[in-house]
Write a protein that holds these residues in place. Structure first.
Motif, short mmCIF file in Angstrom:
data_model
loop_
_atom_site.label_atom_id
_atom_site.label_comp_id
_atom_site.label_asym_id
_atom_site.label_seq_id
_atom_site.Cartn_x
_atom_site.Cartn_y
_atom_site.Cartn_z
N PRO A 28 0.82 -1.22 0.00
CA PRO A 28 0.00 0.00 0.00
C PRO A 28 0.85 1.27 0.00
CG PRO A 28 -0.31 -1.26 2.03
CD PRO A 28 0.62 -2.03 1.17
N ARG A 29 0.22 2.38 -0.37
CA ARG A 29 0.93 3.65 -0.52
C ARG A 29 1.71 4.03 0.73
NH1 ARG A 29 -2.38 9.10 -0.32
NH2 ARG A 29 -2.38 8.44 1.83
N ASP A 30 1.08 3.97 1.87
CA ASP A 30 1.74 4.37 3.11
C ASP A 30 2.21 3.16 3.91
OD1 ASP A 30 1.11 6.93 2.40
OD2 ASP A 30 -0.72 6.98 3.58
N GLY A 31 2.24 1.99 3.27
CA GLY A 31 2.58 0.77 3.97
C GLY A 31 4.07 0.49 3.99
N ARG A 32 4.38 -0.79 3.93
CA ARG A 32 5.75 -1.26 4.07
C ARG A 32 6.61 -0.79 2.89
NH1 ARG A 32 7.27 -7.44 3.71
NH2 ARG A 32 5.68 -7.18 2.14
N PHE A 33 7.83 -0.40 3.18
CA PHE A 33 8.78 -0.01 2.14
C PHE A 33 10.14 -0.57 2.48
CE2 PHE A 33 8.67 3.48 5.17
CZ PHE A 33 10.01 3.74 5.39
N LEU A 34 11.02 -0.62 1.49
CA LEU A 34 12.35 -1.20 1.68
C LEU A 34 13.37 -0.17 2.15
CD1 LEU A 34 12.42 -3.38 -1.53
CD2 LEU A 34 11.91 -4.11 0.80
N GLU A 35 13.28 1.05 1.58
CA GLU A 35 14.29 2.05 1.92
C GLU A 35 13.72 3.44 1.69
OE1 GLU A 35 18.84 3.22 0.51
OE2 GLU A 35 17.92 1.39 -0.22
N LYS A 36 14.09 4.38 2.57
CA LYS A 36 13.71 5.77 2.41
C LYS A 36 14.78 6.44 1.56
CE LYS A 36 12.89 10.07 4.76
NZ LYS A 36 13.07 10.86 5.95
N LEU A 37 14.36 7.11 0.47
CA LEU A 37 15.31 7.70 -0.47
C LEU A 37 15.29 9.22 -0.49
CD1 LEU A 37 14.64 5.25 -3.42
CD2 LEU A 37 16.51 5.17 -1.78
N GLY A 38 14.36 9.83 0.22
CA GLY A 38 14.30 11.29 0.23
C GLY A 38 12.99 11.76 0.81
N SER A 39 12.72 13.06 0.65
CA SER A 39 11.48 13.64 1.15
C SER A 39 11.07 14.82 0.28
CB SER A 39 11.67 14.10 2.60
OG SER A 39 12.62 15.13 2.64
N TRP A 40 9.77 15.14 0.38
CA TRP A 40 9.20 16.29 -0.35
C TRP A 40 8.21 16.97 0.57
CZ3 TRP A 40 4.35 16.03 -3.68
CH2 TRP A 40 4.08 17.26 -4.27
N ASN A 41 8.41 18.25 0.80
CA ASN A 41 7.50 19.03 1.63
C ASN A 41 6.84 20.09 0.76
OD1 ASN A 41 6.13 20.45 3.55
ND2 ASN A 41 7.90 20.81 4.87
N PRO A 42 5.63 19.81 0.24
CA PRO A 42 4.97 20.77 -0.66
C PRO A 42 4.52 22.05 0.03
CG PRO A 42 3.51 18.94 -0.17
CD PRO A 42 4.84 18.60 0.44
N MET A 43 4.59 22.10 1.35
CA MET A 43 4.17 23.31 2.07
C MET A 43 5.25 24.40 2.01
SD MET A 43 1.17 22.48 3.03
CE MET A 43 0.73 23.76 4.18
N LEU A 44 6.47 24.02 1.69
CA LEU A 44 7.55 25.01 1.60
C LEU A 44 7.51 25.72 0.25
CD1 LEU A 44 10.52 23.01 3.15
CD2 LEU A 44 9.10 24.73 4.25
N ALA A 45 8.13 26.88 0.17
CA ALA A 45 8.18 27.65 -1.08
C ALA A 45 8.96 26.87 -2.14
CB ALA A 45 8.84 29.00 -0.84
N LYS A 46 8.61 27.10 -3.40
CA LYS A 46 9.23 26.34 -4.49
C LYS A 46 10.72 26.60 -4.63
CE LYS A 46 5.09 25.59 -7.07
NZ LYS A 46 4.54 25.19 -8.30
N ASP A 47 11.19 27.76 -4.18
CA ASP A 47 12.62 28.06 -4.29
C ASP A 47 13.40 27.63 -3.05
OD1 ASP A 47 11.48 29.91 -2.62
OD2 ASP A 47 12.51 31.64 -3.47
N ASN A 48 12.73 27.07 -2.07
CA ASN A 48 13.39 26.60 -0.85
C ASN A 48 14.15 25.30 -1.13
OD1 ASN A 48 14.06 25.67 1.71
ND2 ASN A 48 12.18 26.49 2.62
#
Length: 126
Positions: A28-48
């Motif tokens: 599932p989308r928020d379920g089990r995963f093998l490895e974390k590869l990064g992050s995305w925070n859409p609440m921050l400004a696009k140039d951040n």
């Protein structure tokens, strides 16, 4: 096992935060995963610079081993010059649908009929 590099949603209601993860396509989308590869925070400004954080080395490793990024993740990878993304082209998207085409044809027919009736009225008046 089919591997996907995709987003897993976190954060609270109306305050999304996504992690870029490597997961089995069947999980599932928020379920089990093998490895974390990064992050995305859409609440921050696009140039951040902290808006999108990616572990480029691990992503390249997994892509070389057959992992497929989703469309949204592929956009991030293309912006970071990690992978290439072909521009999508759908010329059918801009065309009106069946009903709109029928309405336009009916409208054109009414205009034609009105012109013919006006010409006939002018001819009979002379």
């Amino acid at each position: 096992m089919s591997l996907k590099i995709r987003l897993a949603r976190g954060g609270s209601k109306k305050r999304p935060y996504y992690t870029v993860v490597l997961a089995d396509a069947r999980s599932p989308r928020d379920g089990r995963f093998l490895e974390k590869l990064g992050s995305w925070n859409p609440m921050l400004a696009k140039d951040n610079p902290a808006r999108i954080e990616l572990n480029a080395e691990r992503i390249q490793h997994w892509i070389a081993n057959g992992a497929q990024p989703t469309d949204r993740v592929l956009r991030f990878l293309a912006d970071a010059n990690i992978a290439t993304r072909e521009a999508k082209n759908n010329p059918e998207k801009a065309k009106p649908g069946k009903k709109a085409t029928e309405r336009a044809a009916e409208k054109a027919q009414k205009i034609e009929d009105a012109k013919a009736a006006a010409a006939e009225a002018a001819a009979s008046a002379e």
